[in-house]
Every structure is written in C-alpha cells, then in structure tokens.
Design an enzyme around this catalytic site. Structure first.
Site, PDB file in Angstrom:
ATOM      1  N   GLY A 354       0.831  -1.199   0.000  1.00 17.15           N
ATOM      2  CA  GLY A 354       0.000   0.000   0.000  1.00 17.15           C
ATOM      3  C   GLY A 354       0.858   1.239   0.000  1.00 17.15           C
ATOM      4  O   GLY A 354       2.075   1.177   0.185  1.00 17.15           O
ATOM      5  N   GLY A 356       0.697   5.210   1.577  1.00 13.91           N
ATOM      6  CA  GLY A 356      -0.045   6.145   2.414  1.00 13.91           C
ATOM      7  C   GLY A 356       0.597   7.511   2.349  1.00 13.91           C
ATOM      8  O   GLY A 356       1.444   7.774   1.495  1.00 13.91           O
ATOM      9  N   GLY A 357       0.184   8.360   3.261  1.00 15.12           N
ATOM     10  CA  GLY A 357       0.697   9.720   3.278  1.00 15.12           C
ATOM     11  C   GLY A 357       2.195   9.776   3.493  1.00 15.12           C
ATOM     12  O   GLY A 357       2.845  10.753   3.140  1.00 15.12           O
ATOM     13  N   PHE A 358       2.772   8.730   4.070  1.00 14.93           N
ATOM     14  CA  PHE A 358       4.182   8.792   4.417  1.00 14.93           C
ATOM     15  C   PHE A 358       5.090   8.011   3.494  1.00 14.93           C
ATOM     16  O   PHE A 358       6.301   8.109   3.600  1.00 14.93           O
ATOM     17  CB  PHE A 358       4.383   8.305   5.850  1.00 14.93           C
ATOM     18  N   GLY A 359       4.516   7.219   2.648  1.00 13.99           N
ATOM     19  CA  GLY A 359       5.381   6.464   1.758  1.00 13.99           C
ATOM     20  C   GLY A 359       4.768   5.133   1.416  1.00 13.99           C
ATOM     21  O   GLY A 359       3.639   4.821   1.785  1.00 13.99           O
ATOM     22  N   VAL A 361       4.590   0.967   1.306  1.00 12.60           N
ATOM     23  CA  VAL A 361       4.854  -0.143   2.209  1.00 12.60           C
ATOM     24  C   VAL A 361       4.973  -1.433   1.403  1.00 12.60           C
ATOM     25  O   VAL A 361       4.122  -1.724   0.560  1.00 12.60           O
ATOM     26  CB  VAL A 361       3.727  -0.293   3.263  1.00 12.60           C
ATOM     27  N   LYS A 376       8.399   0.105   5.354  1.00 13.67           N
ATOM     28  CA  LYS A 376       7.849   1.391   4.922  1.00 13.67           C
ATOM     29  C   LYS A 376       9.004   2.281   4.498  1.00 13.67           C
ATOM     30  O   LYS A 376       9.949   2.498   5.262  1.00 13.67           O
ATOM     31  CB  LYS A 376       7.077   2.017   6.088  1.00 13.67           C
ATOM     32  N   ASP A 472      -3.535   9.530  15.376  1.00 15.25           N
ATOM     33  CA  ASP A 472      -4.188   9.251  14.094  1.00 15.25           C
ATOM     34  C   ASP A 472      -4.911   7.906  14.144  1.00 15.25           C
ATOM     35  O   ASP A 472      -4.698   7.034  13.298  1.00 15.25           O
ATOM     36  CB  ASP A 472      -3.166   9.307  12.959  1.00 15.25           C
TER      37      ASP A 472
END
Ligand SMILES: *[C@@H]1O[C@H](CO)[C@@H](O)[C@H](O)[C@H]1NC(C)=O
Ligand SMILES: *[C@@H]1O[C@H](CO)[C@@H](O)[C@H](O)[C@H]1NC(C)=O
Ligand SMILES: *[C@@H]1O[C@H](CO)[C@@H](O)[C@H](O)[C@H]1NC(C)=O
Ligand SMILES: *[C@@H]1O[C@H](CO)[C@@H](O)[C@H](O)[C@H]1NC(C)=O
Ligand SMILES: *[C@@H]1O[C@H](CO)[C@@H](O)[C@H](O)[C@H]1NC(C)=O
Length: 671
Positions: A354, A356-359, A361, A376, A472
């Site tokens: 996947g 996400g906002g951070f990078g 995975v 990640k 979060d």
C-alpha cells in the site's frame, strides 16, 4: 520398575528437604536446582542460588538441561496396561533485554537422547537442525514457549504455547493465556520477566495431552489452554530423557527454570513457590528516556514525500547506506539495506502492500530468519533532526503490546528512511469495512478488534513509561494479524510525552473526521483527542461508514451527528452496518454505539479515559440506559454514581452554552 536402586524416602522428611528430592527415577521434584541430578550443556548453568539458567544474553546460543536418569515410558505394554500417563509442572521466566522482543523461547522436551550438539539455535530452539526437523525418527515431544513468530514453522504469533511432535510446526498451539475460574481468557506475555507456571498432563487411556499455563501466583486453572488428542505411544520410546531446551537468536533473552516436578506414574506434586530461588534483580535500563522528551516535529523537520520506484538507485551504489557515529547505540535495531532489498525482491511492485501519506509499504521475508516483515519507505530531504527521529524510533520499538503493530527497526539511506514492522497478513481494517474485495468482517471479529485497539490505546496512554499519543486513530491505521486481531499501527505521528507534563502546542495532525473539536481551537493533542478519534472509529466499525464520507446525508453532518440524531429519533437500528445482515449481539452493538458517542463527546471533560472505555467494553462498569422518548438528550442516566455519564446529556448543552462557534461544534445541540 521396582528397581533396587530406588531410593526410599520418608514423607515426613519432605518439609525439611526443600532444594531437591530425587526419590525415584520416574518421579522427582526440584524446588530450585542445587544438587539436582541434571545433565547440562550449551550455555545452561545452575546459578549459586539454585536457579537453572538455560540461556544468558549471549546471542545465537543453545542451553539444555536434562534429568540424567532415563525415564521408562514402557511401550511394550499390553492392552491391559495402557501406555503410561505422565504429569509434570515447572516454573519458568523469560527475561528479555529489549522489552519489546524476545528470542527465541524454551521447550519442555522428551527425547531419546541428551545429545543436541547437532541441533541449531534460533528458531530451532536447540532441538532440531535443517536436515532432521520433521522426521518421525526423532521421537521428540516438545511443549514450546515460543516468543518469535516464524512463518517457516507456521507460528501463530510471537507469544504462544505449542505442542510439537518431531517438528517445530506445532500439532496445536494457542496464544499464551489462561482461563480464570469464571472462564475468562486472560492473556499472558511470556517474555515479561515474571515467573509463570506450566503444567503438562497426559492421560494415556484417553490419549489426551493437556497443557496449562498461569502466572506463578495463580493456582492451576481448571481449564487447560491446550487439550489435544494425541497417541504418544507412537512417539515415545522405552527409555526417554526429560528436560528443557532453549535458544537465543539475533536478540538476547535469559531463559530460566525455577523449579520442576515430574511424575511418570501419577499427578506431579505441586512446587512450593515460596521455596523457589528468586530471579536476578532486574537490570537498570541504560537509557533514561524519562529525562528526554523524545519528540520531533516530524512534519516540520522531515519532509515526507512518496518515494518513486527503483529508478532512484545508481546501480553501483545499490546497497549503500548512511550510518553515523551516534547510531552505534542503535546497532541492534538497524537493518542492512541489502537484507531489506533481498527481503522485498528489490522493492518489487508485486510486493507493494500500500501507499499512504508517508510512503510506500512493501512486504518482505528476511533472508536468514525467514521472518515476514513490512517495510515502509519514507523519503526525507534533510539530515536535520535525524538523531531525534531515530531516538524516537528506538523508543517506539520498545513499545510492546499484542494489539500494536511491532516496529522492529530501521535503516537509513541517503534521502531515505526505511522502517521495518511485523507483517500483518490480513491488511488494514478499512478494506474489510469499505471495499468489496474483502469478505465481510463478522460482528464477533469487529467487537474483538475494538477491544484490542482500546487496550492498545490504554497501554500507550497509561501503561507505558511515558504517555504516548497516537494522534491518528482510524480504521485504515488498524491492521489485522493472522487471527484477525486488531493491531494499531503507524506511529509516524505518535509523540511521546513524559508522564505528568503538559503536552506542548504542536501542529494539528490527524485525519479530518476524527479530529476533536478542541484540537482546531487549541492545537493541542491530548489523550482526550485520541479518545475522541477512537469514539469515531467505534462508530465507523459499527456503522460500516467512513466518518467524512457519508453518502445521502446532509453535507455538514458528521458520523457522530448522524448516529446521535438517529438515536434521538429512536431509529438506532438504521445506523448499523447493513452488511452485517442483522448478525450481531444487540447488547454489544448498543454498547459500542453508546461508548462511541461518549468518546466523541464534544466536551473533552465528558469523555471517558481509555481505562474506563475498557471497563465499559468488558462489561465491568455500567453505562446509562437510553431513553429515546427524551428527544433533547440521547441518554437518560441510570447510574447516578457514574459521574461523567451523569452529566452526559446536559453537557452537550453546556458545550454550546460555552459559545463554541458552530463550525467547532461537532454535535448539533438539541434546541
Ligand atoms: C553466557 O554463558 C557463557 C557460558 O557460561 C559464557 O561464556 C558467556 O560469557 C555468558 N555470556 C554473558 C553475556 O554473560
Ligand atoms: C513393560 O510392560 C510389560 C508388559 O506390561 C511388562 O512385562 C514389563 O515388565 C514392563 N517393563 C518395565 C521396564 O516396566
Ligand atoms: C542434524 O542432526 C542429526 C542428528 O543429531 C545429525 O545426524 C545430522 O548430521 C545433522 N545435520 C546437519 C546438517 O547438521
Ligand atoms: C484434560 O483436560 C480436560 C478438559 O478440561 C479434563 O477433562 C481432563 O481430565 C484433563 N486430563 C488430564 C490428564 O489432566
Ligand atoms: C507420583 O504419583 C504417585 C501415584 O499417584 C504418587 O504416589 C507419588 O507421590 C507421586 N510422586 C511425585 C514426586 O509427584
């Protein structure tokens, strides 16, 4: 039997002889091991106080301790004299140097030989090697206490008890736990450094093997953890040795046995816990994180953008890493880039779990241990603040809870940080709730997930050495392990606060729809804002709807508003996820909706804390009754003693009376 070498003993002498008593080759009891008739090898030793130490903190080592005299498991017995029963119990302790991970475990073992020189350490637990594991010629029965999840042996988790026959793929296993007198299943953390007791009872006539575990202070639970039909006459030979095998791996753990009782001919005696040798005093932590505020304005100092593909690599610098002097103290949690590269097949798109906002995975399998991981990749364009960031990661790595996704370590490259986590085979919860690719998650599982995530938040808020805010909490940050246990993940936004100090003003982070109203006013994240998000999350799970994406509802109405208004109209059944097709326990559903509304109360002081939430969910504290006839208040309190609940209905009014501007108010107040 009836051997002339049998040493007769006098029962009245028992109370005087407390260290050991080996009165018969087929039955013995050791309350401490001074003078015990044991064969030791590997790094096993008996400490001066009588404690049997199977392993110390040396890495990749084995330790064995076996009762020297072979036990007669008479396999030539006729149908009239069935293959014998046996019974044993022992007190053990696993002391891990790093509180979050322990390697690898120990096993009570029955084996034809005491020679394990060819066996491997690590996940082989000092019992087998690559060529003999799984062979029926081993004639080995082991009850494993395993603290690492090895996918190679289909381990269920990193904290389980298993019955192994000639193999490390358990015949049966279960997460470490015991049943209370009321039948409640209570989880145990094997490597928590506290003594625990294990009982193994075999009934040959019925061919039932029972394994029971409990903390040392509890008496033997009536219901065993494992109760398995198994014919040991096919496994055990005429003469067998009984004892323990243990191994460490890439991380250090001490494995101890404090006392041991064995009986081949009847129930083993109880150990005298007061006479067991004490464990060594706990080592002082070298780090003193309580003096350091391990905070880093993540968003401010590390610009995080999604990393794009393998095109980044200059071929000859394929495995190059960034490593600085100050990092040596984080040695054990540092992964080599090469290993991560190999583990993820070179970060192949097929391994992408996947983004996400951070990078992004990726899924991977570590080359040496076969451990399944999730990696990640986080881009950053600055080395500034990296030291604090790594200190924070190091601290987060020490968080250990069965409902948290375990952070295993990190790796640094130029312009890039890689975070390594336990792999969660079932992916994130939101996929089960909102997408059609996954099967419908049953109410049973949903309720378990809610309770699990609640206990993880309680741990972060109150049970660790520092207050950790998640910041979060939402369905897409809850991952499901192989058993569909909910695990809270993504600590990229977590900040740690010292107990007792006021949280500092920070940037507002989190996700729209889960942000407590006061957060936009004060910008201060607190345990209360986490509770708010958890409340929204509970409603999300019960309703099967995203909080900020409500089709067919007025645009400005939140999930909380909607549930509340349905409740007032007496149409509460309308909010329940239709995909459940009515298959849920109405009491549990009501409980979840009510606690969800309580948690997402606009007025922070009216929200319960996570400890109270756990009590409500476990049915250990009362919630008010709903009286739908009172249109202006969702609940009519029935329990006057319960303070926050008492003022629940009026506090919505209070909240508006405090003249919150309408866009700050999450709930429309009944006029
Ligand atoms: C562990 O025990 C072995 C064998 O007694 C010894 O050689 C080694 O130094 C010990 N390691 C530690 C870390 O104490
Ligand atoms: C094993 O069982 C057989 C048959 O019951 C019996 O004759 C024999 O004495 C037993 N041997 C031992 C060592 O107990
Ligand atoms: C594995 O252990 C068996 C039994 O001890 C031994 O015969 C064999 O040589 C070992 N194999 C390897 C590869 O170490
Ligand atoms: C094993 O556990 C079952 C279920 O509690 C019990 O009925 C049985 O008596 C136990 N057997 C032994 C040998 O402890
Ligand atoms: C073993 O069981 C026998 C038969 O129940 C009993 O007489 C004996 O005391 C037990 N011994 C030990 C050490 O538990």
């Amino acid at each position: 039997m009836g051997s002339s070498t049998r040493i007769l003993f006098c029962l009245t002498m028992l109370s005087n002889i407390h260290f050991s008593l080996a009165q018969d080759e087929n039955q013995f009891i050791y309350n401490g091991f001074n003078g015990a008739n044991l064969h030791l090898d590997g790094i096993a030793k008996i400490l001066p106080n009588g404690l049997l130490q199977l392993t110390n903190t040396s890495l990749q080592q084995k330790g064995h301790a076996f009762y020297k005299i072979p036990i007669s498991f008479n396999t030539s017995s006729s149908a009239l004299t069935p293959f014998p029963s046996f019974s044993t119990n022992f007190v053990f302790a696993i002391v891990s140097e790093t509180p979050d991970i322990s390697c690898h475990g120990l096993a009570f073992t029955i084996s034809p030989s005491m020679d394990f020189s060819q066996a491997l350490a690590g996940q082989y637990l000092g019992l087998f090697n690559i060529s003999n594991v799984g062979h029926s010629t081993n004639h080995v029965l082991a009850i494993e206490l395993d603290t690492i999840r090895n996918p190679e042996f289909e381990d269920i988790n990193n904290n389980h008890v298993g019955i192994d026959v000639n193999n490390l793929n358990s015949v049966e296993s279960a997460p470490a736990a015991y049943f209370s007198a009321e039948g409640k299943n209570i989880g145990l953390m094997l490597p928590n450094g506290e003594p625990m007791q294990l009982w193994i009872d075999y009934d040959a006539a019925k061919r039932i093997l029972n394994v029971t575990i409990a903390p040392i202070r509890s008496s033997k639970p009536n219901r065993p953890l494992l109760s398995t039909q198994i014919d040991l006459s096919q496994v055990l030979l005429e003469k067998m040795h009984v004892g323990f095998s243990s191994a460490t791996g890439p991380l250090a753990s001490e494995h101890y046995v404090l006392g041991w009782s064995f009986n081949r001919t009847g129930p083993a005696w109880d150990l005298e816990t007061s006479k067991l040798p004490p464990l060594p005093p706990k080592k002082k932590k070298t780090q003193k994180p309580s003096n350091i505020i391990i905070i880093l304005p993540v968003a401010a100092t590390v610009a995080l953008v999604i990393f794009i593909g393998a095109a980044y690599f200059i071929r000859k610098k394929k495995y190059e890493e960034v490593r600085e002097d100050w990092e040596t103290e984080y040695g054990p949690q540092r992964f080599s880039y090469k290993n991560l590269y190999i583990a993820t097949n070179g970060f192949k798109e097929t391994e992408l779990l996947g983004a996400g906002g951070f990078g992004k995975v990726y899924r991977g399998t570590l080359p040496t241990s076969n451990l399944q991981i999730a990696v990640k990749r986080v881009s950053h364009d600055s080395t500034q603040g990296m030291k604090e960031f790594i200190a924070e990661i190091s601290s987060m790595r020490r968080l250990r809870h069965r409902n948290l996704v375990q952070l295993l370590g990190y790796c640094r490259r130029k312009g890039e940080l890689l975070l390594v986590y336990d792999y969660m085979p079932n992916g994130s919860l939101d996929k089960f709730l909102f997408s059609n690719e996954k099967p419908i998650l049953s109410w049973f599982h949903r309720f378990q997930v809610l309770k699990g995530v609640a206990s993880a938040l309680l741990y972060l808020h109150e049970e660790w050495e520092q207050v950790v805010l998640h910041r979060d909490v939402k369905a897409s940050n809850v991952l499901l392990d192989a058993d569909f246990n909910g695990r809270l993940g993504d600590f990229g936004l977590a900040r740690l606060y010292d107990h007792g100090t006021n949280p500092q003003t920070t940037h507002v982070v989190g996700t729209v729809g889960y942000l407590a109203p006061e957060l936009s006013r004060t910008g201060k994240a607190t345990t209360g804002t986490d509770v708010f998000a958890f409340g929204v999350f509970m409603l999300e799970v019960a309703c099967g709807r995203k909080p900020a994406d409500l089709q067919g509802l007025p645009e400005d109405e939140s999930l909380v508003d909607w549930v509340l208004s349905c409740w007032r109209r007496g149409a509460i059944l309308d909010v329940i996820d239709p995909k459940l097709e009515g298959k849920y326990l109405i009491e549990e559903m009501e409980l979840v909706l009510k606690v969800g509304l309580l948690c997402s109360h606009p007025f922070p002081a009216m929200r319960p804390n996570m400890r109270q939430v756990m009590q409500y969910l476990d049915g250990n504290a009362d919630l008010p009754e709903i009286d739908s006839s009172i249109s202006t208040s969702p609940f009519t309190p029935s329990n006057k003693a319960s303070e926050p609940l008492l003022s629940f209905s009026t506090s919505y009014g209070k909240c508006s009376a405090r003249s919150m501007s309408s866009n700050e108010s999450m709930l429309h107040i009944g006029h």
